[in-house]
Design an enzyme around this catalytic site. Structure first.
Site, PDB file in Angstrom:
ATOM      1  N   ARG A   3      46.549  24.276  40.180  1.00  0.00           N
ATOM      2  CA  ARG A   3      45.186  24.643  40.596  1.00  0.00           C
ATOM      3  C   ARG A   3      44.133  23.991  39.720  1.00  0.00           C
ATOM      4  O   ARG A   3      42.944  24.047  40.031  1.00  0.00           O
ATOM      5  CB  ARG A   3      44.987  26.167  40.534  1.00  0.00           C
ATOM      6  CG  ARG A   3      45.925  26.952  41.416  1.00  0.00           C
ATOM      7  CD  ARG A   3      45.754  28.441  41.192  1.00  0.00           C
ATOM      8  NE  ARG A   3      44.659  29.002  41.935  1.00  0.00           N
ATOM      9  CZ  ARG A   3      44.792  29.739  43.040  1.00  0.00           C
ATOM     10  NH1 ARG A   3      45.962  30.001  43.536  1.00  0.00           N
ATOM     11  NH2 ARG A   3      43.739  30.223  43.640  1.00  0.00           N
ATOM     12  N   TYR A  45      41.300  21.645  41.056  1.00  0.00           N
ATOM     13  CA  TYR A  45      40.106  22.258  41.669  1.00  0.00           C
ATOM     14  C   TYR A  45      39.253  22.932  40.596  1.00  0.00           C
ATOM     15  O   TYR A  45      38.043  22.708  40.503  1.00  0.00           O
ATOM     16  CB  TYR A  45      40.559  23.266  42.722  1.00  0.00           C
ATOM     17  CG  TYR A  45      39.440  23.901  43.524  1.00  0.00           C
ATOM     18  CD1 TYR A  45      38.625  23.134  44.345  1.00  0.00           C
ATOM     19  CD2 TYR A  45      39.225  25.279  43.486  1.00  0.00           C
ATOM     20  CE1 TYR A  45      37.619  23.725  45.101  1.00  0.00           C
ATOM     21  CE2 TYR A  45      38.224  25.869  44.240  1.00  0.00           C
ATOM     22  CZ  TYR A  45      37.425  25.087  45.049  1.00  0.00           C
ATOM     23  OH  TYR A  45      36.429  25.673  45.798  1.00  0.00           O
ATOM     24  N   GLU A  50      39.104  22.601  37.320  1.00  0.00           N
ATOM     25  CA  GLU A  50      38.459  21.728  36.332  1.00  0.00           C
ATOM     26  C   GLU A  50      37.403  20.839  36.982  1.00  0.00           C
ATOM     27  O   GLU A  50      36.397  20.535  36.360  1.00  0.00           O
ATOM     28  CB  GLU A  50      39.493  20.891  35.580  1.00  0.00           C
ATOM     29  CG  GLU A  50      40.464  21.711  34.746  1.00  0.00           C
ATOM     30  CD  GLU A  50      39.813  22.473  33.584  1.00  0.00           C
ATOM     31  OE1 GLU A  50      38.579  22.460  33.426  1.00  0.00           O
ATOM     32  OE2 GLU A  50      40.573  23.100  32.818  1.00  0.00           O
ATOM     33  N   ASP A  95      54.367  40.322  45.035  1.00  0.00           N
ATOM     34  CA  ASP A  95      54.598  41.688  45.536  1.00  0.00           C
ATOM     35  C   ASP A  95      53.373  42.244  46.256  1.00  0.00           C
ATOM     36  O   ASP A  95      53.350  43.401  46.676  1.00  0.00           O
ATOM     37  CB  ASP A  95      55.022  42.621  44.383  1.00  0.00           C
ATOM     38  CG  ASP A  95      53.939  42.742  43.313  1.00  0.00           C
ATOM     39  OD1 ASP A  95      52.834  42.186  43.497  1.00  0.00           O
ATOM     40  OD2 ASP A  95      54.200  43.407  42.291  1.00  0.00           O
ATOM     41  N   ASP A 128      48.646  31.823  40.289  1.00  0.00           N
ATOM     42  CA  ASP A 128      47.887  32.635  41.250  1.00  0.00           C
ATOM     43  C   ASP A 128      47.170  33.752  40.471  1.00  0.00           C
ATOM     44  O   ASP A 128      47.814  34.546  39.801  1.00  0.00           O
ATOM     45  CB  ASP A 128      48.880  33.239  42.250  1.00  0.00           C
ATOM     46  CG  ASP A 128      48.219  33.730  43.518  1.00  0.00           C
ATOM     47  OD1 ASP A 128      48.219  32.971  44.498  1.00  0.00           O
ATOM     48  OD2 ASP A 128      47.733  34.879  43.532  1.00  0.00           O
TER      49      ASP A 128
HETATM   50  N1  UDP Z   1      48.451  34.702  49.937  1.00  0.00           N
HETATM   51  C1  UDP Z   1      49.518  35.331  50.528  1.00  0.00           C
HETATM   52  N2  UDP Z   1      50.047  34.794  51.678  1.00  0.00           N
HETATM   53  C2  UDP Z   1      49.537  33.682  52.282  1.00  0.00           C
HETATM   54  C3  UDP Z   1      48.417  33.056  51.688  1.00  0.00           C
HETATM   55  C4  UDP Z   1      47.895  33.584  50.515  1.00  0.00           C
HETATM   56  O1  UDP Z   1      50.014  36.357  50.026  1.00  0.00           O
HETATM   57  O2  UDP Z   1      50.073  33.270  53.325  1.00  0.00           O
HETATM   58  C5  UDP Z   1      47.910  35.271  48.692  1.00  0.00           C
HETATM   59  C6  UDP Z   1      47.775  34.269  47.542  1.00  0.00           C
HETATM   60  O3  UDP Z   1      48.977  34.155  46.824  1.00  0.00           O
HETATM   61  C7  UDP Z   1      46.657  34.889  46.742  1.00  0.00           C
HETATM   62  C8  UDP Z   1      45.796  35.597  47.793  1.00  0.00           C
HETATM   63  O4  UDP Z   1      46.613  35.716  48.957  1.00  0.00           O
HETATM   64  O5  UDP Z   1      47.161  35.863  45.855  1.00  0.00           O
HETATM   65  C9  UDP Z   1      44.548  34.826  48.178  1.00  0.00           C
HETATM   66  O6  UDP Z   1      44.942  33.510  48.432  1.00  0.00           O
HETATM   67  P1  UDP Z   1      43.990  32.447  49.090  1.00  0.00           P
HETATM   68  O7  UDP Z   1      44.784  31.196  49.263  1.00  0.00           O
HETATM   69  O8  UDP Z   1      43.337  33.024  50.293  1.00  0.00           O
HETATM   70  O9  UDP Z   1      42.813  32.195  48.045  1.00  0.00           O
HETATM   71  P2  UDP Z   1      42.726  32.165  46.439  1.00  0.00           P
HETATM   72  O10 UDP Z   1      41.910  33.364  46.123  1.00  0.00           O
HETATM   73  O11 UDP Z   1      44.082  32.263  45.811  1.00  0.00           O
HETATM   74  O12 UDP Z   1      42.050  30.882  46.163  1.00  0.00           O
END
Ligand code: UDP
Length: 310
Positions: free
Chosen positions: A141, A144, A146, A205, A270
């Protein structure tokens, strides 16, 4: 008044163009369409809007006067920036430099789309603008995070060194119509899965949290910031925080789907939790979100139903 919007064919960029046109601006949109989509701006043709296909990591040339430059171009979903790491770094760095150069040359105001990702996996909760963040620069990540941190630094350098009238908005998770079905983010992923009756894929989870803002609220906050006079970053997002499992269940309920939740591995780095402290936006802009989660999600469901033809 005339605005230049980079990333105009994207999800938020196109809503921003709608709002600027509604205020009487004419708008020049720039987009190289690597994640943007012409159908997002097709309805704007002939209404004071012009789309120029251009990669803003190359020099930007716009004829005539420009009053404001809004720099929205960037891949913005984790899947996009994993697939496009170099483009993501370039648009946040070179693209920001070029967009600032345009603002300087035209004597225009400049608004940077920054992100809650500058806070990384935050150790402070909720996140205030004064928090410096917890970012892994070399993780997936990092390209993005940085790039946007660099973009903020460059924006303030242009303000301090060249006197450009700059604004920085830190955008938290935003959702609504015109998100791409397959952009990989939680809301579109869960909606398209629920609408097709497929398993809904929760990563980890599902106890990690996010705070989801409806796009019309976000755009209202951005325009208020554009009109205000602060050069400091301002968080714009909805402070209503929920777990990812909870948003998955909410979407399944609103769609009326029989989909079940399945659990998949958590992506690297994440963030565990994310919620904006919006005291600054409330105080300086008199802004706070007004669209509740169910209302916003239902409008988004309608959009995805039409897209999927279900
Ligand atoms: N997420 C998920 N299933 C998916 C897509 C995303 O559980 O199919 C989770 C992801 O791991 C994160 C959260 O949803 O914890 C938000 O992810 P998103 O990609 O929408 O945006 P982020 O806030 O991570 O940039």
């Amino acid at each position: 008044m005339r605005a230049v919007v980079t990333g105009a064919a994207g999800f938020i960029g196109s809503h921003l163009c709608d709002a600027l046109l509604a205020r009487g601006f004419t708008v020049v949109g720039l987009d190289n369409l690597i994640t943007g989509d012409l159908t997002n701006v097709a309805h704007l043709t002939g209404r004071g809007f012009e789309l120029v296909r251009h990669d803003v990591t190359r020099q930007i040339a716009v004829d005539g006067p420009v009053d404001v430059v809004l720099h929205w171009a960037s891949p913005a979903s984790p899947i996009d920036y994993l697939e496009l790491p170099i483009q993501t770094l370039k648009v946040g760095s070179l693209g920001t430099h070029n967009a600032l150069g345009l603002a300087l040359a035209k004597g225009a105001r400049f608004v940077l789309a920054s992100t809650s990702e500058v806070y990384g996996d935050p150790l402070e909760h909720p996140q205030k603008e004064t928090y410096w963040g917890n970012v892994n620069p070399i993780g997936p990540r990092g390209v993005y995070d940085e790039a946007k941190r660099f973009a903020e630094a460059m924006t303030l350098a242009y303000h301090r060194s060249h006197g450009v009238d700059t604004r920085i908005v830190r955008i938290f998770n935003t959702y609504g119509p015109r998100m791409r079905l397959r952009d990989g983010r939680a809301v579109p992923a869960f909606m398209s899965q629920a609408l097709r009756g497929e398993d809904v894929t929760v990563f980890g989870d599902g106890t990690q949290t996010r705070s989801f803002c409806y796009v019309s609220d976000l755009v209202d906050g951005v325009l208020r910031l554009m009109d205000a006079s602060t050069h400091e970053p301002v968080n714009i997002g909805n402070p209503h925080e929920i777990t990812i499992e909870e948003i998955a269940r909410t979407i399944i309920r609103l769609v009326g789907s029989r989909s079940r939740i399945v659990y998949r591995p958590l992506p690297v780095d994440d963030p565990r939790q994310r919620r904006p402290d919006i005291t600054r936006a409330r105080t300086l802009l008199g802004w706070e979100p007004t669209v509740g989660l169910d209302t916003g999600l239902l409008q988004t469901v309608d959009y995805f139903k039409a897209k999927l033809g279900v």
